[in-house]
Design an enzyme around this catalytic site. Structure first.
Site, mmCIF file in Angstrom:
data_model
loop_
_atom_site.group_PDB
_atom_site.id
_atom_site.type_symbol
_atom_site.label_atom_id
_atom_site.label_comp_id
_atom_site.label_asym_id
_atom_site.label_seq_id
_atom_site.Cartn_x
_atom_site.Cartn_y
_atom_site.Cartn_z
ATOM 1 N N GLU A 149 -0.708 12.864 -2.880
ATOM 2 C CA GLU A 149 -1.676 13.078 -3.941
ATOM 3 C C GLU A 149 -3.053 13.258 -3.296
ATOM 4 O O GLU A 149 -3.368 12.612 -2.302
ATOM 5 C CB GLU A 149 -1.703 11.884 -4.912
ATOM 6 N N ASN B 47 9.224 8.174 3.538
ATOM 7 C CA ASN B 47 8.271 7.280 2.878
ATOM 8 C C ASN B 47 8.359 5.859 3.422
ATOM 9 O O ASN B 47 7.344 5.192 3.626
ATOM 10 C CB ASN B 47 8.495 7.286 1.360
ATOM 11 N N PHE C 89 -1.682 7.546 9.668
ATOM 12 C CA PHE C 89 -1.142 6.408 8.916
ATOM 13 C C PHE C 89 -1.226 5.100 9.705
ATOM 14 O O PHE C 89 -0.336 4.273 9.664
ATOM 15 C CB PHE C 89 0.304 6.684 8.434
ATOM 16 N N LEU C 90 -2.334 4.985 10.417
ATOM 17 C CA LEU C 90 -2.571 3.741 11.156
ATOM 18 C C LEU C 90 -3.873 3.088 10.689
ATOM 19 O O LEU C 90 -4.478 2.329 11.446
ATOM 20 C CB LEU C 90 -2.649 4.018 12.661
ATOM 21 N N GLY D 189 -0.118 1.387 -1.843
ATOM 22 C CA GLY D 189 0.261 1.411 -3.255
ATOM 23 C C GLY D 189 0.608 2.826 -3.673
ATOM 24 O O GLY D 189 1.052 3.636 -2.851
ATOM 25 N N CYS E 191 4.643 6.092 -5.199
ATOM 26 C CA CYS E 191 5.815 6.389 -4.353
ATOM 27 C C CYS E 191 6.232 5.251 -3.420
ATOM 28 O O CYS E 191 7.371 4.788 -3.495
ATOM 29 C CB CYS E 191 5.536 7.638 -3.539
HETATM 30 C C1 UGA Z 1 3.263 9.540 -0.225
HETATM 31 C C2 UGA Z 1 3.690 10.300 1.027
HETATM 32 O O1 UGA Z 1 2.633 10.309 2.000
HETATM 33 C C3 UGA Z 1 4.086 11.736 0.691
HETATM 34 O O2 UGA Z 1 4.587 12.379 1.839
HETATM 35 C C4 UGA Z 1 5.174 11.708 -0.389
HETATM 36 O O3 UGA Z 1 5.542 13.020 -0.803
HETATM 37 C C5 UGA Z 1 4.651 10.968 -1.607
HETATM 38 O O4 UGA Z 1 4.290 9.623 -1.205
HETATM 39 C C6 UGA Z 1 5.742 10.952 -2.640
HETATM 40 O O5 UGA Z 1 6.809 10.365 -2.374
HETATM 41 O O6 UGA Z 1 5.605 11.615 -3.668
HETATM 42 P P1 UGA Z 1 1.019 9.390 -1.682
HETATM 43 O O7 UGA Z 1 1.741 8.344 -2.474
HETATM 44 O O8 UGA Z 1 0.283 10.457 -2.403
HETATM 45 O O9 UGA Z 1 2.066 10.158 -0.711
HETATM 46 O O10 UGA Z 1 -0.032 8.629 -0.789
HETATM 47 P P2 UGA Z 1 -0.274 8.355 0.759
HETATM 48 O O11 UGA Z 1 -1.391 9.179 1.241
HETATM 49 O O12 UGA Z 1 0.981 8.393 1.529
HETATM 50 O O13 UGA Z 1 -0.779 6.849 0.693
HETATM 51 C C7 UGA Z 1 0.083 5.815 0.218
HETATM 52 C C8 UGA Z 1 -0.623 4.455 0.308
HETATM 53 O O14 UGA Z 1 -0.812 4.087 1.671
HETATM 54 C C9 UGA Z 1 -2.018 4.450 -0.326
HETATM 55 O O15 UGA Z 1 -2.206 3.239 -1.002
HETATM 56 C C10 UGA Z 1 -2.949 4.562 0.873
HETATM 57 O O16 UGA Z 1 -4.219 4.029 0.636
HETATM 58 C C11 UGA Z 1 -2.173 3.757 1.903
HETATM 59 N N1 UGA Z 1 -2.522 4.102 3.299
HETATM 60 C C12 UGA Z 1 -2.242 5.353 3.782
HETATM 61 C C13 UGA Z 1 -3.078 3.141 4.137
HETATM 62 O O17 UGA Z 1 -3.332 1.982 3.727
HETATM 63 N N2 UGA Z 1 -3.331 3.462 5.429
HETATM 64 C C14 UGA Z 1 -3.076 4.703 5.934
HETATM 65 O O18 UGA Z 1 -3.330 4.921 7.154
HETATM 66 C C15 UGA Z 1 -2.517 5.668 5.091
#
Ligand code: UGA
Length: 428
Positions: free
Chosen positions: A151, A204, A245-246, A253, A256
């Site tokens: 997203e 994921n 993603f580190l 949250g 997904c």
């Molecule tokens: C995630 C996956 O990254 C996508 O590849 C997947 O298609 C999607 O889920 C899905 O299954 O539809 P999304 O939920 O949009 O995408 O968000 P992310 O950017 O992955 O972040 C997920 C959570 O991890 C967020 O709360 C974000 O703040 C947290 N996060 C992310 C961290 O705390 N640290 C990071 O380094 C990266």
């Protein structure tokens, strides 16, 4: 000319539809929510998603994109029907596939002979087979084509994929779906359906594992006086690990990761494997929410009668208006349960939107208003505008000088020089 039907106008369906029309296909989107469809017909994009409004507008203007609220109409001329319907978590942790199954049943008599059904929703392993059976039509192939969109950058991710995964028991059907992406010039992986479905969960769960891991390392850093930013640089530059993603934070949250990690534990359990590693990853995330709550509560001035917290950021990450399973919501509730008074600001969330999620929160119209009279400023979402706040301006409105930066986005030295007690995540 290829015609694609997309069932479900959520962020996955709308992004896929807009991008497929951008790639030159004729796309017809159907959703049971008639208000949403009417708005889309009028060119109104229902979600905050970069580049999506522009693509929707172009598609509407050049006639490549249509919106209807009747699945049978959408599928009757389609060569491909993409199922982009919600697959929520049921109370026992199982994935609720009832929307997908009901749609398959409903559209079966209307499908164009020889057309292909594609599941984009995240469905449990084995669903492609179940849908095939539900359709009961030997002329229709079912293909799994999971999405990997984030997203906030969904359009970019769709048009610049690291890979496209297509799983089917029919090689011909799989190749025809792969062909839809031919303009993207990306790696296309053709697999059996169960492998494609597993890839989605495994991806994921791995990303969630990476974040839980770095959150745990940040906790270690705090205990041993190390700085997580140096540690990230040190380990992220190892090609085998990578820097993505580190970033430690208040806990992952969104719509997904929480749902998919629990689902994968369940899927494995049902199939006879105890996924203890992933259970640990989920547990570390729950601990992280608690750790950040405690970090904020520890800022309460000694002897104070009340404790006022100014929260910046409510969405589960920046670039979206999505509050689903946002760490901010849990942390705010935790703080309120412990007697804190909370005011909040988020650039995409208005008070009325969040009334069901948050009670007794004072919603402010700007960051500085949310911080007025507060004891601690807390950053929970990494909106870039929060990094631009000037300590001298914040100083004028707050009643104490405390900052908890749960996304490590502020310039620590600047805030410390201005007299603030700065607490990041894993910063010594
Ligand atoms: C995630 C996956 O990254 C996508 O590849 C997947 O298609 C999607 O889920 C899905 O299954 O539809 P999304 O939920 O949009 O995408 O968000 P992310 O950017 O992955 O972040 C997920 C959570 O991890 C967020 O709360 C974000 O703040 C947290 N996060 C992310 C961290 O705390 N640290 C990071 O380094 C990266």
């Amino acid at each position: 000319m290829t015609t694609i039907a997309v069932l479900g106008a959520g962020y996955v369906g709308l992004t896929a539809a807009a991008c497929f029309s951008h790639l030159g296909h004729d796309v017809i989107v159907s959703d049971i929510n008639q208000i949403r469809i009417k708005n889309l017909q009028d060119g109104l994009c229902p979600i905050v998603e970069k580049e999506l409004p522009e693509l929707l507008e172009t598609g509407l203007r050049n006639g490549k994109l249509q919106f209807v609220s009747d699945n049978s109409v959408a599928v009757s001329q389609a060569d491909f029907t993409f199922l982009c319907l919600p697959t929520p978590q049921s109370s026992n942790g199982d994935v609720d596939t009832s929307f997908v199954q009901a749609a398959a049943k409903e559209i079966s008599p209307f499908l164009k002979p020889g057309s292909v059904i594609v599941t984009k929703s995240t469905v449990p392993v084995g669903s492609t087979k179940i849908i095939e059976e539900m359709l009961g039509r030997s002329d229709i192939a079912v293909v799994s084509n999971p999405e990997f969109l984030r997203e906030g950058t969904a359009v970019h991710d769709f048009l610049n994929p690291d890979r496209v995964v297509v799983g089917s028991s029919s090689e011909t059907a799989a190749r025809s779906v792969a062909e839809l992406y031919s303009k993207l010039n990306c790696r296309i992986l053709i697999t059996d359906p169960a492998s494609a479905e597993t890839i989605k969960y495994a991806a994921n769960a791995f990303l969630a594992t990476k974040i839980s891991y770095i959150n745990a390392i940040a906790a270690v850093c705090e205990c041993v006086n190390a700085d997580i930013l140096s540690v990230i640089e040190g380990i992220g530059s190892d090609k085998r690990i990578g820097p993505e993603f580190l970033n430690p934070g208040p806990g992952w949250g969104g719509s997904c990761f929480p749902k998919d990690t629990i689902a994968l534990v369940k899927i494995a359990e049902t199939a006879g494997y105890d996924f203890s590693l992933l259970r640990g990853v989920i547990a570390v995330n729950a601990e992280q929410l608690q750790r950040v709550t405690e970090k904020i509560l520890s800022r309460k001035p000694v002897g104070a009668h009340d404790f006022k917290v100014g929260v910046l950021g409510l969405t589960f990450k920046a670039g979206t208006d999505d509050l689903r399973d946002s760490a901010s919501i849990t942390i705010i509730r935790n703080l309120q349960e412990r007697g804190a008074l909370v005011s909040a600001f988020d650039p995409t969330v208005k008070a009325m939107d969040s009334i069901n999620d948050l009670v007794d929160v004072r919603f402010a119209a700007a960051s500085i208003d949310a911080l007025t009279d507060c004891d601690v400023m807390v950053i929970l979402t990494e909106w870039p505008e929060f990094a631009l706040l000037e300590p001298s301006e914040v100083l004028k409105v707050m009643r104490s000088r405390s900052v908890v930066d749960a996304r490590n986005i502020l310039d620590r030295d600047k805030w410390v020089e201005a007299g603030f007690d700065y607490q990041g995540i894993g910063r010594s």
